[in-house]
Scaffold this motif. Structure first.
Motif, PDB file in Angstrom:
ATOM      1  N   ARG A 217       2.840  -0.300  -8.552  1.00  0.00           N
ATOM      2  CA  ARG A 217       2.524  -1.525  -7.805  1.00  0.00           C
ATOM      3  C   ARG A 217       3.796  -2.189  -7.298  1.00  0.00           C
ATOM      4  O   ARG A 217       3.821  -2.756  -6.198  1.00  0.00           O
ATOM      5  CB  ARG A 217       1.698  -2.486  -8.659  1.00  0.00           C
ATOM      6  CG  ARG A 217       2.419  -3.113  -9.838  1.00  0.00           C
ATOM      7  CD  ARG A 217       1.476  -3.903 -10.716  1.00  0.00           C
ATOM      8  NE  ARG A 217       2.141  -4.561 -11.811  1.00  0.00           N
ATOM      9  CZ  ARG A 217       2.465  -5.848 -11.826  1.00  0.00           C
ATOM     10  NH1 ARG A 217       2.160  -6.598 -10.791  1.00  0.00           N
ATOM     11  NH2 ARG A 217       3.075  -6.378 -12.866  1.00  0.00           N
ATOM     12  N   HIS A 218       4.876  -2.096  -8.087  1.00  0.00           N
ATOM     13  CA  HIS A 218       6.146  -2.658  -7.633  1.00  0.00           C
ATOM     14  C   HIS A 218       6.729  -1.827  -6.484  1.00  0.00           C
ATOM     15  O   HIS A 218       7.253  -2.378  -5.507  1.00  0.00           O
ATOM     16  CB  HIS A 218       7.138  -2.717  -8.788  1.00  0.00           C
ATOM     17  CG  HIS A 218       6.722  -3.636  -9.896  1.00  0.00           C
ATOM     18  ND1 HIS A 218       6.593  -5.008  -9.723  1.00  0.00           N
ATOM     19  CD2 HIS A 218       6.395  -3.396 -11.188  1.00  0.00           C
ATOM     20  CE1 HIS A 218       6.205  -5.561 -10.864  1.00  0.00           C
ATOM     21  NE2 HIS A 218       6.084  -4.607 -11.766  1.00  0.00           N
ATOM     22  N   ARG A 221       5.006  -2.679  -3.338  1.00  0.00           N
ATOM     23  CA  ARG A 221       5.505  -3.961  -2.821  1.00  0.00           C
ATOM     24  C   ARG A 221       6.859  -3.766  -2.155  1.00  0.00           C
ATOM     25  O   ARG A 221       7.120  -4.328  -1.076  1.00  0.00           O
ATOM     26  CB  ARG A 221       5.627  -4.967  -3.966  1.00  0.00           C
ATOM     27  CG  ARG A 221       4.294  -5.433  -4.544  1.00  0.00           C
ATOM     28  CD  ARG A 221       4.474  -6.077  -5.896  1.00  0.00           C
ATOM     29  NE  ARG A 221       5.249  -7.295  -5.821  1.00  0.00           N
ATOM     30  CZ  ARG A 221       5.777  -7.916  -6.870  1.00  0.00           C
ATOM     31  NH1 ARG A 221       5.587  -7.407  -8.085  1.00  0.00           N
ATOM     32  NH2 ARG A 221       6.461  -9.026  -6.730  1.00  0.00           N
ATOM     33  N   ASN A 224       6.261  -1.947   1.306  1.00  0.00           N
ATOM     34  CA  ASN A 224       5.699  -2.827   2.338  1.00  0.00           C
ATOM     35  C   ASN A 224       6.722  -3.854   2.806  1.00  0.00           C
ATOM     36  O   ASN A 224       6.826  -4.139   4.011  1.00  0.00           O
ATOM     37  CB  ASN A 224       4.461  -3.537   1.790  1.00  0.00           C
ATOM     38  CG  ASN A 224       3.319  -2.590   1.517  1.00  0.00           C
ATOM     39  OD1 ASN A 224       3.218  -1.525   2.145  1.00  0.00           O
ATOM     40  ND2 ASN A 224       2.446  -2.925   0.574  1.00  0.00           N
ATOM     41  N   THR A 225       7.480  -4.400   1.861  1.00  0.00           N
ATOM     42  CA  THR A 225       8.476  -5.404   2.225  1.00  0.00           C
ATOM     43  C   THR A 225       9.564  -4.800   3.100  1.00  0.00           C
ATOM     44  O   THR A 225       9.960  -5.382   4.111  1.00  0.00           O
ATOM     45  CB  THR A 225       9.095  -6.016   0.954  1.00  0.00           C
ATOM     46  OG1 THR A 225       8.069  -6.626   0.184  1.00  0.00           O
ATOM     47  CG2 THR A 225      10.141  -7.061   1.316  1.00  0.00           C
ATOM     48  N   ILE A 238      10.950  -9.164  -1.338  1.00  0.00           N
ATOM     49  CA  ILE A 238      10.086  -8.663  -2.406  1.00  0.00           C
ATOM     50  C   ILE A 238       9.676  -9.838  -3.273  1.00  0.00           C
ATOM     51  O   ILE A 238      10.530 -10.566  -3.778  1.00  0.00           O
ATOM     52  CB  ILE A 238      10.821  -7.593  -3.226  1.00  0.00           C
ATOM     53  CG1 ILE A 238      11.127  -6.384  -2.343  1.00  0.00           C
ATOM     54  CG2 ILE A 238       9.988  -7.176  -4.439  1.00  0.00           C
ATOM     55  CD1 ILE A 238      12.041  -5.381  -2.981  1.00  0.00           C
TER      56      ILE A 238
END
Length: 457
Positions: A217-218, A221, A224-225, A238
């Motif tokens: 999940r990190h 993130r 996407n960032t 982030i």
């Protein structure tokens, strides 16, 4: 060449975990089955020894003058004992031999040669302990080769006295044992497969959840960032909080990198803006009208933007973009730029190119891409008849549509060297007549006219 399908990090980890789990279970089954088989064989040896020792006790209780036939009766009785149904073996033959190797009695009638006493036969009598002619590995090998498995066991016997003076040997059929081992192996494998399938499913679910919680999940993130950051959204970072581990360190490092890149690009754009301001001053020295015209266009554009409810940030961008919307005119020859009369078709084509020149100058300003949009498309028309790209309707960015109206208004009402600007009322009447003709956004023109009337009042 066909590319292999893309596998996620979770799939790769679970694949190798499954592979390791299957290999581990395979060796676990092999080793545990071997240990189970060895334990059953050891138990069978002990059963066989107990079986023969029971017969030897019966033989030792007989008087010294017992005949071979009497001994044979005891052997036959033990040979056909109902107890065999509870044992893992079946006797094939049993015989009693003396310390000289002579066969005293045998379950099978007929002649039987003497036994050599220099081997295990003599060893049993000399050492006074049982001996087996086979071991675990040989039995397993016989099973794997599908040969008939047997085992020979010899125990010491004291006939008519206190000294060991004879031996009792039995050849035993282990087919029942191997059949039982096969049944036990099959049942064991089924239980192992059932247990490992259940525990393996729980393990995979737990690992998947743990991977998602601690890493995946990190990483999503982060991905996407950084994609947003790479597309020009420099303010994206982030989200916090980040875990206090290597994943968190990576996230904080990426945020720090984004901060540094953003700061560097901001400094570059600020320096470039200063260069554009210097170019604006150079254009003012070349054409004073363009400077004053741009200032008035910026004023009208900001007023219209306020009536539309734009944010302070957008109004600031609108003002700066309008001030520089004609910066490309610095590339237009002075003879055309300051010509007091009407332009020829060739000269007008050169003058129209100033929009593209301005857009080219603005292109390095990635953070202020609206400047480029204003510069490139403030001469586009709502109906698609404008230039340079023939955009129409809402394809034209909002700020460019606003500047287009402000630019047209100042062109009509502003004074030029070769003509006087038209009165406001006349300019308003022209806008009112033409707002649905297709050059401007009808709604924006309507608001602009209302704004000008209000300002005049």
């Amino acid at each position: 060449m066909q590319r292999l399908p893309k596998l996620s990090l979770t799939h790769k980890i679970l694949f190798w975990l499954l592979t390791g789990f299957v290999i581990n279970i395979y060796f676990l089954v092999i080793i545990s089955e071997a240990e189970l088989e060895k334990a059953m064989l050891d138990q069978t040896y002990k059963q066989a020894e107990s079986y023969l020792l029971g017969l030897s006790l019966q033989l030792e209780m007989m008087p010294p003058d017992t005949s071979p036939e009497q001994y044979r009766a005891i052997l036959l009785k033990g040979f056909s004992s109902e107890r065999h149904g509870f044992l893992h073996f079946s006797p094939i033959e049993i015989y009693l031999y003396s310390s000289t190797g002579q066969v005293i009695s045998h379950t099978k009638p007929g002649y039987h040669p003497d036994k050599p006493m220099d081997g295990v036969y003599g060893q049993v009598i000399r050492e006074k302990k049982p001996v087996s002619s086979s071991d675990t590995s040989s039995i397993i090998e016989n099973r794997e080769k599908n040969t008939h498995p047997t085992i020979d066991i010899i125990v010491p016997v004291r006939l008519g006295g206190d000294e060991v003076n004879a031996g009792l040997e039995a050849e035993l059929d282990l087919e029942k044992l191997l059949h039982q081992i096969t049944l036990n192996d099959d049942a064991y494998e089924k239980r192992i497969l059932l247990l490992t399938s259940f525990t393996g499913s729980l393990l995979f679910l737990f690992v998947w959840w743990l991977l998602h919680l601690l890493a995946i999940r990190h990483i999503n993130r982060f991905s996407n960032t950084m994609l947003d950051f790479g597309s020009g959204t420099l303010a994206r970072r982030i989200p916090l909080p980040l875990p206090n581990d290597e994943i968190g360190d990576l996230g904080r490092a990426m945020n720090a990198m984004a901060d540094n890149i953003s700061l560097l690009m901001q400094e570059q754009e600020n320096n470039y803006l200063q260069t554009l301001q210097a170019m604006s001053k150079a254009l003012a020295a070349k054409d004073a009208y363009t400077q004053s015209h741009s200032a008035r266009v910026a004023k009208y554009a900001v007023l219209l933007g306020k009536h539309l409810g734009l944010s302070e940030e957008k109004l600031n961008i609108l003002q700066k973009g309008a001030l520089m919307h004609d910066l490309g005119k610095i590339g237009v020859p002075d003879a055309i730029l300051n010509k007091p009369g009407s332009l020829t078709d060739e000269e007008f084509a050169i003058m129209r190119s100033h929009a593209q020149y301005t857009a080219t100058i603005m292109r390095p300003l990635h953070h202020f891409h609206e400047f480029l949009e204003i510069a490139a498309w403030h001469h586009e028309h709502w109906d698609g008849t404008g230039y340079p790209d023939g955009l129409s309707g809402e394809e034209i960015p909002l700020l460019a549509r606003i500047v287009s109206i402000a630019d047209t208004w100042d062109a009509m009402t502003g004074d030029r060297v070769y003509r006087k600007g038209m009165p406001v009322d006349k300019a308003l009447s022209i806008l009112e007549k033409e707002w649905n003709w297709g050059q401007w956004d009808p709604q924006l023109v309507k608001i602009f006219i209302a704004m000008i009337r209000q300002e005049e009042i």
